[in-house]
Design a protein around this motif. Structure first.
Motif, PDB file in Angstrom:
ATOM      1  N   ARG A 233       3.226   8.272   0.754  1.00 19.61           N
ATOM      2  CA  ARG A 233       2.406   8.290  -0.460  1.00 19.61           C
ATOM      3  C   ARG A 233       1.885   6.882  -0.677  1.00 19.61           C
ATOM      4  NH1 ARG A 233       2.896  13.133  -2.967  1.00 19.61           N
ATOM      5  NH2 ARG A 233       4.750  14.358  -2.425  1.00 19.61           N
ATOM      6  N   LEU A 234       0.582   6.791  -0.901  1.00 16.97           N
ATOM      7  CA  LEU A 234      -0.046   5.489  -1.063  1.00 16.97           C
ATOM      8  C   LEU A 234      -0.195   5.131  -2.532  1.00 16.97           C
ATOM      9  CD1 LEU A 234      -0.574   6.108   1.911  1.00 16.97           C
ATOM     10  CD2 LEU A 234      -2.854   5.132   1.642  1.00 16.97           C
ATOM     11  N   ALA A 235      -0.225   3.848  -2.809  1.00 13.37           N
ATOM     12  CA  ALA A 235      -0.404   3.367  -4.174  1.00 13.37           C
ATOM     13  C   ALA A 235      -1.789   3.774  -4.685  1.00 13.37           C
ATOM     14  CB  ALA A 235      -0.260   1.851  -4.214  1.00 13.37           C
ATOM     15  N   PRO A 236      -1.909   4.130  -5.962  1.00 16.24           N
ATOM     16  CA  PRO A 236      -3.217   4.522  -6.521  1.00 16.24           C
ATOM     17  C   PRO A 236      -4.314   3.497  -6.252  1.00 16.24           C
ATOM     18  CG  PRO A 236      -1.477   5.006  -8.090  1.00 16.24           C
ATOM     19  CD  PRO A 236      -0.834   4.242  -6.969  1.00 16.24           C
TER      20      PRO A 236
ATOM     21  N   ARG B  82       0.812  -1.218   0.000  1.00 12.48           N
ATOM     22  CA  ARG B  82       0.000   0.000   0.000  1.00 12.48           C
ATOM     23  C   ARG B  82       0.846   1.270   0.000  1.00 12.48           C
ATOM     24  NH1 ARG B  82      -3.550  -1.498   5.157  1.00 12.48           N
ATOM     25  NH2 ARG B  82      -1.511  -2.386   5.699  1.00 12.48           N
ATOM     26  N   ILE B  83       2.088   1.161   0.444  1.00  9.17           N
ATOM     27  CA  ILE B  83       2.959   2.326   0.563  1.00  9.17           C
ATOM     28  C   ILE B  83       3.813   2.447  -0.694  1.00  9.17           C
ATOM     29  CG2 ILE B  83       4.694   3.487   1.963  1.00  9.17           C
ATOM     30  CD1 ILE B  83       2.005   3.018   3.378  1.00  9.17           C
ATOM     31  N   ALA B  84       3.532   3.485  -1.476  1.00  8.89           N
ATOM     32  CA  ALA B  84       4.295   3.711  -2.710  1.00  8.89           C
ATOM     33  C   ALA B  84       5.597   4.441  -2.423  1.00  8.89           C
ATOM     34  CB  ALA B  84       3.443   4.514  -3.705  1.00  8.89           C
ATOM     35  N   ALA B  85       5.588   5.317  -1.426  1.00  9.15           N
ATOM     36  CA  ALA B  85       6.801   6.067  -1.080  1.00  9.15           C
ATOM     37  C   ALA B  85       6.701   6.519   0.366  1.00  9.15           C
ATOM     38  CB  ALA B  85       6.979   7.267  -2.005  1.00  9.15           C
TER      39      ALA B  85
ATOM     40  N   ALA C 226      -9.462   1.151 -11.738  1.00 11.07           N
ATOM     41  CA  ALA C 226      -8.049   1.375 -12.070  1.00 11.07           C
ATOM     42  C   ALA C 226      -7.886   2.269 -13.285  1.00 11.07           C
ATOM     43  CB  ALA C 226      -7.348   0.046 -12.295  1.00 11.07           C
ATOM     44  N   ARG C 227      -8.956   2.395 -14.095  1.00 10.48           N
ATOM     45  CA  ARG C 227      -8.899   3.289 -15.251  1.00 10.48           C
ATOM     46  C   ARG C 227      -8.811   4.763 -14.828  1.00 10.48           C
ATOM     47  NH1 ARG C 227     -10.858   1.391 -20.299  1.00 10.48           N
ATOM     48  NH2 ARG C 227     -11.243  -0.856 -20.313  1.00 10.48           N
ATOM     49  N   LEU C 228      -9.151   5.048 -13.594  1.00 12.54           N
ATOM     50  CA  LEU C 228      -9.138   6.431 -13.105  1.00 12.54           C
ATOM     51  C   LEU C 228      -7.787   6.707 -12.458  1.00 12.54           C
ATOM     52  CD1 LEU C 228     -12.701   6.581 -11.471  1.00 12.54           C
ATOM     53  CD2 LEU C 228     -12.044   6.916 -13.865  1.00 12.54           C
ATOM     54  N   ASP C 229      -6.861   7.209 -13.262  1.00  9.96           N
ATOM     55  CA  ASP C 229      -5.513   7.433 -12.737  1.00  9.96           C
ATOM     56  C   ASP C 229      -5.030   8.868 -12.913  1.00  9.96           C
ATOM     57  OD1 ASP C 229      -5.234   7.446 -15.444  1.00  9.96           O
ATOM     58  OD2 ASP C 229      -3.833   5.741 -15.546  1.00  9.96           O
ATOM     59  N   HIS C 230      -5.934   9.757 -13.345  1.00 10.09           N
ATOM     60  CA  HIS C 230      -5.548  11.162 -13.455  1.00 10.09           C
ATOM     61  C   HIS C 230      -5.430  11.754 -12.052  1.00 10.09           C
ATOM     62  CE1 HIS C 230      -5.754  15.466 -14.385  1.00 10.09           C
ATOM     63  NE2 HIS C 230      -5.434  15.156 -15.632  1.00 10.09           N
ATOM     64  N   GLU C 231      -4.478  12.653 -11.865  1.00 11.28           N
ATOM     65  CA  GLU C 231      -4.247  13.222 -10.543  1.00 11.28           C
ATOM     66  C   GLU C 231      -5.508  13.873  -9.977  1.00 11.28           C
ATOM     67  OE1 GLU C 231      -3.039  14.351  -6.962  1.00 11.28           O
ATOM     68  OE2 GLU C 231      -2.064  12.899  -8.291  1.00 11.28           O
ATOM     69  N   ALA C 232      -6.324  14.511 -10.825  1.00 11.88           N
ATOM     70  CA  ALA C 232      -7.549  15.151 -10.350  1.00 11.88           C
ATOM     71  C   ALA C 232      -8.531  14.109  -9.819  1.00 11.88           C
ATOM     72  CB  ALA C 232      -8.194  15.959 -11.473  1.00 11.88           C
TER      73      ALA C 232
ATOM     74  N   ALA D 118      -7.173  12.793  -6.525  1.00 11.74           N
ATOM     75  CA  ALA D 118      -7.407  13.795  -5.478  1.00 11.74           C
ATOM     76  C   ALA D 118      -8.835  13.695  -4.951  1.00 11.74           C
ATOM     77  CB  ALA D 118      -7.126  15.190  -6.021  1.00 11.74           C
ATOM     78  N   MET D 119      -9.773  13.440  -5.853  1.00 15.49           N
ATOM     79  CA  MET D 119     -11.171  13.260  -5.461  1.00 15.49           C
ATOM     80  C   MET D 119     -11.305  12.047  -4.545  1.00 15.49           C
ATOM     81  SD  MET D 119     -14.230  14.647  -6.169  1.00 15.49           S
ATOM     82  CE  MET D 119     -14.840  14.399  -4.507  1.00 15.49           C
ATOM     83  N   MET D 120     -10.618  10.978  -4.898  1.00 14.97           N
ATOM     84  CA  MET D 120     -10.673   9.764  -4.076  1.00 14.97           C
ATOM     85  C   MET D 120     -10.021   9.992  -2.712  1.00 14.97           C
ATOM     86  SD  MET D 120      -9.682   6.941  -6.977  1.00 14.97           S
ATOM     87  CE  MET D 120     -10.148   7.227  -8.679  1.00 14.97           C
ATOM     88  N   ARG D 121      -8.923  10.735  -2.698  1.00 19.06           N
ATOM     89  CA  ARG D 121      -8.270  11.020  -1.408  1.00 19.06           C
ATOM     90  C   ARG D 121      -9.197  11.801  -0.486  1.00 19.06           C
ATOM     91  NH1 ARG D 121      -3.332  11.266  -4.586  1.00 19.06           N
ATOM     92  NH2 ARG D 121      -3.694  13.453  -5.116  1.00 19.06           N
ATOM     93  N   LYS D 122      -9.944  12.730  -1.057  1.00 21.03           N
ATOM     94  CA  LYS D 122     -10.892  13.494  -0.238  1.00 21.03           C
ATOM     95  C   LYS D 122     -12.017  12.580   0.251  1.00 21.03           C
ATOM     96  CE  LYS D 122     -10.757  17.069   0.834  1.00 21.03           C
ATOM     97  NZ  LYS D 122     -10.338  17.678   2.143  1.00 21.03           N
ATOM     98  N   LEU D 123     -12.475  11.673  -0.602  1.00 17.16           N
ATOM     99  CA  LEU D 123     -13.497  10.705  -0.184  1.00 17.16           C
ATOM    100  C   LEU D 123     -12.991   9.838   0.963  1.00 17.16           C
ATOM    101  CD1 LEU D 123     -15.096   9.302  -3.475  1.00 17.16           C
ATOM    102  CD2 LEU D 123     -16.307  10.384  -1.572  1.00 17.16           C
ATOM    103  N   ALA D 124     -11.724   9.459   0.901  1.00 15.00           N
ATOM    104  CA  ALA D 124     -11.145   8.578   1.921  1.00 15.00           C
ATOM    105  C   ALA D 124     -11.107   9.238   3.297  1.00 15.00           C
ATOM    106  CB  ALA D 124      -9.739   8.160   1.506  1.00 15.00           C
ATOM    107  N   GLU D 125     -11.180  10.554   3.339  1.00 14.82           N
ATOM    108  CA  GLU D 125     -11.160  11.263   4.619  1.00 14.82           C
ATOM    109  C   GLU D 125     -12.483  11.136   5.369  1.00 14.82           C
ATOM    110  OE1 GLU D 125      -9.779  15.301   4.657  1.00 14.82           O
ATOM    111  OE2 GLU D 125      -8.358  14.937   3.027  1.00 14.82           O
ATOM    112  N   TRP D 126     -13.571  10.776   4.665  1.00 17.40           N
ATOM    113  CA  TRP D 126     -14.889  10.800   5.282  1.00 17.40           C
ATOM    114  C   TRP D 126     -14.981   9.941   6.554  1.00 17.40           C
ATOM    115  CZ3 TRP D 126     -18.895  13.052   6.784  1.00 17.40           C
ATOM    116  CH2 TRP D 126     -20.099  12.395   7.068  1.00 17.40           C
ATOM    117  N   PRO D 127     -14.590   8.666   6.544  1.00 14.98           N
ATOM    118  CA  PRO D 127     -14.679   7.887   7.791  1.00 14.98           C
ATOM    119  C   PRO D 127     -13.845   8.490   8.925  1.00 14.98           C
ATOM    120  CG  PRO D 127     -14.405   6.425   5.903  1.00 14.98           C
ATOM    121  CD  PRO D 127     -14.132   7.824   5.410  1.00 14.98           C
ATOM    122  N   ARG D 128     -12.699   9.055   8.578  1.00  7.27           N
ATOM    123  CA  ARG D 128     -11.860   9.686   9.603  1.00  7.27           C
ATOM    124  C   ARG D 128     -12.554  10.911  10.188  1.00  7.27           C
ATOM    125  NH1 ARG D 128      -8.599  14.131   9.320  1.00  7.27           N
ATOM    126  NH2 ARG D 128      -7.048  14.313  10.994  1.00  7.27           N
ATOM    127  N   ILE D 129     -13.174  11.713   9.342  1.00  4.85           N
ATOM    128  CA  ILE D 129     -13.860  12.919   9.809  1.00  4.85           C
ATOM    129  C   ILE D 129     -15.015  12.553  10.735  1.00  4.85           C
ATOM    130  CG2 ILE D 129     -15.342  14.825   9.059  1.00  4.85           C
ATOM    131  CD1 ILE D 129     -12.416  15.404   8.652  1.00  4.85           C
TER     132      ILE D 129
END
Length: 581
Positions: free
Chosen positions: A93-96, A78-81, A483-489, A492-503
């Protein structure tokens, strides 16, 4: 699924491995190790303070720990860097694929996306509003009602067993004033001129009560002394006011689980039982308090009174519970009421009070601490003022209420959804400006519109796709190749979604529902940004002509965003609209 919690678990596992390998000494406390979003998104996806908080107890330099931790973390797919910054901060940095998995999780969990078991089904009593039953609810009550209801929703979503409760303050002198005010309207209903003396309630809402009294009792009480009619009129008027208050709350989308009466505590032995509980601990005594500095409180007397030794539980001074004439102070029934809540088996109590109750916080906390042997925590939220504006000017008073703007005034002006969202845009202890013009603007500067518009856009794109023959059901979209969704934008949308359970967990832990409103605004902004970039970059558009597989993946991302927005709005008590009108 709280991805931040999952990665923290990974960090702890790596630290445990370092202990086994001898890179860290045994016996370290990892409780303060955190994994959070970095302050600057350019630094990475997540950041951990592990090296910084463990350096001193481990007797090592933070960078030594960080370098060793990097080597451990990179063994996980899971850890890309993992990069060490400054003296020892660690950016990850996490893997896409990790972010892409969030979309599938949201679709699979639906309305339960972000739901947590953090509360472990602990029983929580949230007492809020508790307005005196002397008239319609005003705008201050409105904010308290919204905060209390949203907090209850939030805690339930985070795994607590929540009871919403309203404490009817029907045992004090204010209900006698209500009775006298209603009696004047009763006289008015019989064609007499009401004598609204200073100190009585002047609002027109009591005209209906006077007419109802006439319908119920005819002229039985006309020209009779107060001793004949006071109790009957008081009970009648109080019941009518509570009907009005319940209707006000319903207009705001608030429904209580329990209504408790202060009056019901008198003559039942409950007050005496609560005081006896304190007395058995040696906390009740006869004494004379020193005169307070500054303004003299209403419960101070320069003579011997029965006092509660509240200083033994963190208060600044001891508090009177019985006056020198033997009558209970206002504090005594409040003690009994909270003892009643404790005996009902709640694990935690939350009271939501107006800002003018600040002086009550320490004494009430002291009472609950003593009554529960320190086992039941009480948290008191103070609701600061709401300043109303319209056309650039302070909003005028309500004629119906006589002296204040009512809840109904606000809801009828802008609607319950707008009222609720705006009331939650700031923390409860901060003053809130409510501008009737701005809250109805259709612009990105209006958070209500901006969040609702994001949800409506999600519904619109799914609706249009379905009309063109694409299967937009959750079952179909959950099978899309994300996996077809690999554009940075898109990532970024997915990263914001991932914050929801934490919030959700963070907001529940801090008991701050305004964090949900703030997150929804950020999520909506991210979605609108992705939508707008599609105008310039065709590959980012949600519907890709001639490419159904990619279209399904992009629609899955849109739908997942809608799921999170809908879940967040449900906590706030706001309806997610499907189209803007």
């Amino acid at each position: 699924m709280n991805l931040f919690s999952d990665i923290r678990t990974l960090v702890i596992a790596c630290l445990d491995a370092m202990v086994r390998d001898g890179a860290l000494p045994a016996g370290l406390d990892f409780a303060n190790v955190a994994v959070e979003p970095p302050r600057d998104a350019a630094h990475g996806d997540m950041a951990t303070n592990a090296a910084m908080v463990l350096a001193k107890p481990a007797g090592l330099k933070p960078r030594e720990i960080a370098d060793a931790l990097v080597a451990q973390l990179l063994n996980d797919d899971r850890i890309a860097a993992a990069e060490v910054a400054g003296p020892g901060f660690l950016n990850l940095r996490l893997a896409p694929s990790v972010w892409q998995g969030i979309v599938a999780t949201a679709l699979a969990q639906g309305n339960d996306f972000g739901r947590s078991a953090m509360g472990q089904n602990l029983r929580v009593n949230v007492e809020f509003v508790s307005a005196n039953p002397t008239g319609p609810m005003h705008v201050g009550h409105t904010r308290g009602a919204v905060v209390g209801d949203a907090l209850s929703n939030l805690l339930a979503f985070a795994g607590y067993d929540v009871t919403r409760e309203y404490y009817i303050n029907d045992g004090g002198a204010q209900v006698d004033v209500l009775a006298r005010s209603a009696y004047e309207r009763y006289r008015e209903a019989h064609g007499m001129s009401p004598e609204i003396a200073e100190g009585l309630y002047p609002g027109e809402y009591l005209i209906e009560v006077g007419e109802a009294l006439k319908a119920e009792f005819g002229d039985r009480f006309l020209d009779k002394p107060e001793s004949v009619w006071l109790e009957t009129v008081r009970n009648f008027a109080t019941e009518r006011m509570m009907i009005m208050i319940r209707e006000d709350l319903a207009a705001l989308g608030v429904r209580m689980d329990v209504y408790s009466s202060e009056k019901a505590l008198y003559g039942t032995g409950e007050i005496e039982a609560a005081i006896e509980r304190l007395s058995a601990q040696g906390l009740i005594y006869e004494g004379v308090l020193e005169p307070p500095k500054g303004k003299t409180p209403e419960d101070w007397e320069p003579r011997e009174q029965t006092l509660f030794r509240s200083t033994a539980h963190g208060d600044d001074v001891d508090r009177p519970i019985k006056k020198s004439d033997g009558a209970w102070t206002y504090f005594a029934p409040d003690i009994a009421y909270h003892y009643n809540k404790i005996t009902r088996g709640f694990d935690m109590l939350i009271d939501i009070f107006g800002a003018d109750h600040g002086g009550y916080v320490k004494r009430m906390k002291a009472a609950v601490s003593a009554l529960s042997d320190g086992q039941v925590p009480l948290d008191i939220k103070l609701i600061q003022l709401v300043k109303l504006y319209k056309n650039g000017e302070p909003f005028k008073m309500s004629k119906r209420a006589g002296t204040f703007v009512t809840l109904r005034d606000v809801v009828e002006e802008v609607g319950a959804d707008v009222t609720r969202f705006v009331m939650l845009t700031r923390k409860n202890d901060a003053t809130l400006d409510f501008d009737f013009d701005k809250v109805l603007e259709q612009s990105k500067d209006n958070p209500v519109f901006y969040v609702q518009y994001a949800h409506a856009r999600v519904c619109s794109v799914l609706r249009k796709a379905a009309e063109s023959g694409i299967d937009t059901s959750d079952a179909a979209l959950s099978q899309a190749t994300i996996a077809r969704l690999d554009h940075e934008a898109e990532l970024a949308m997915m990263r914001k979604l991932a914050e929801w359970p934490r919030i959700v967990e963070l907001a529940a832990r801090t008991q701050e529902p305004h964090r949900i409103a703030a997150y929804l605004s950020e999520l909506a902004a991210e979605f609108h940004g992705l939508w707008n970039r599609g105008n310039d970059i065709p590959a980012l558009r949600f519907v890709q002509e001639g490419d159904p597989a990619t279209t399904s993946a992009k629609l899955a991302l849109a739908r997942a965003t809608g799921v999170a927005i809908s879940a967040g709005l449900a906590i706030l008590g706001v309806t997610p609209v499907e189209e803007m009108r």
